[in-house]
Design a protein around this motif. Structure first.
Motif, PDB file in Angstrom:
ATOM      1  N   ILE A  13     -44.045 -28.952  41.074  1.00 33.59           N
ATOM      2  CA  ILE A  13     -44.680 -29.755  42.118  1.00 33.59           C
ATOM      3  C   ILE A  13     -46.134 -29.925  41.705  1.00 33.59           C
ATOM      4  N   LEU A  75     -34.809 -30.905  46.713  1.00 34.41           N
ATOM      5  CA  LEU A  75     -35.929 -31.336  47.557  1.00 34.41           C
ATOM      6  C   LEU A  75     -35.816 -30.768  48.973  1.00 34.41           C
ATOM      7  N   ILE A  87     -43.266 -35.677  50.584  1.00 36.29           N
ATOM      8  CA  ILE A  87     -42.361 -35.877  49.456  1.00 36.29           C
ATOM      9  C   ILE A  87     -42.217 -37.367  49.155  1.00 36.29           C
ATOM     10  N   THR A  92     -40.958 -38.702  42.557  1.00 37.65           N
ATOM     11  CA  THR A  92     -39.923 -37.677  42.437  1.00 37.65           C
ATOM     12  C   THR A  92     -38.952 -38.081  41.332  1.00 37.65           C
ATOM     13  N   ASP A 152     -34.196 -34.969  50.905  1.00 40.90           N
ATOM     14  CA  ASP A 152     -35.084 -34.071  51.644  1.00 40.90           C
ATOM     15  C   ASP A 152     -34.320 -33.423  52.790  1.00 40.90           C
TER      16      ASP A 152
END
Length: 236
Positions: A13, A75, A87, A92, A152
């Motif tokens: 991250i 995620l 996010i 990503t 997510d």
């Protein structure tokens, strides 16, 4: 012969570079994560067991996450570290791989392991065809298509980019543009196996993988007879 313990990088991250790298197992992610870790920002969160990640382990320990923070985290696992909105604002990215090739790599990697896990025990006891046919293998594949790693906590898929291992140079161009540099990728975590995955299959086993991984095969346009190109460079 059992493999020696190695240190492996995983999820990254990067608040500074505004990206999240998700490491799906046996897709070449070890090599990509290592390349990204080599150019890590000071504030990057490195989730793995490499020396650099271990030095930053205290930072990870202070994070409050819904799921398990480990190298193959999804995620959805990092809810609490980042919100779904945060996010969504990040780049990503993850790698995917031809499922027939991936299963050969996975099986041979498992055979070299010695840690206590049901899949390790299965690979040690069963030939490849029987391993694929086992209900435990089928359940694990059906439960975790590639897209699940990029959802997510709300179930919304947040993938900016999927990089097909077989088309590495072409597919990673948007990520290179985002980073402003090209990660220097090396061969890491290779399993001992023949280079052509097709030689491990007969019609029945090939069809079994086709059924178990139908979602990924349809989504990314994979075929059993795809020519392996860039994939041989990143086996991890």
């Amino acid at each position: 012969m059992r493999a020696r313990a190695v240190t492996l990088p995983g999820m990254i991250i990067s608040p500074g570079r505004r990206y999240i790298f998700v490491h799906i197992p046996k897709t070449g992610g070890t090599s990509m994560a290592a390349a990204l870790e080599a150019r890590a920002h000071r504030d990057d969160i490195l989730i793995g067991d490499t020396p650099k990640a271990q030095k930053r382990r205290g930072r990870v320990a202070k994070l409050s996450a819904r799921g398990r923070l480990w190298k193959h985290a999804m995620l959805s696992d990092i809810d609490g570290v980042l919100s779904p909105g945060e996010i969504a604002a990040m780049f990503t990215v993850t790698l995917v791989r031809n499922p027939w090739d991936r299963m050969v790599s996975y099986y041979h990697w498992l055979q070299a392991q010695s840690f206590d896990h049901p899949a390790v025990a299965l690979a040690a006891e069963l030939p490849f065809a029987s391993f694929l046919a086992h209900p435990q293998t089928a359940a694990s594949l059906r439960a975790a298509p590639y897209g699940r790693y990029m959802r997510d906590v709300t179930g919304q898929e947040r993938a900016t980019l999927y990089i097909r291992l077989e088309h590495l140079e072409e597919d990673m161009a948007p990520f290179v543009a985002h980073l402003g540099f090209r990660p220097e990728i090396a061969r890491i975590n290779a399993s001992e196996r023949r280079s052509d995955y097709r030689s491990y299959y007969d019609d029945a086993t090939a069809e079994r993988v086709a059924g178990l991984c139908a979602e990924d095969i349809a989504r990314f346009g994979y075929r059993f007879d795809d020519v392996v190109s860039d994939a041989s460079a990143l086996p991890g």
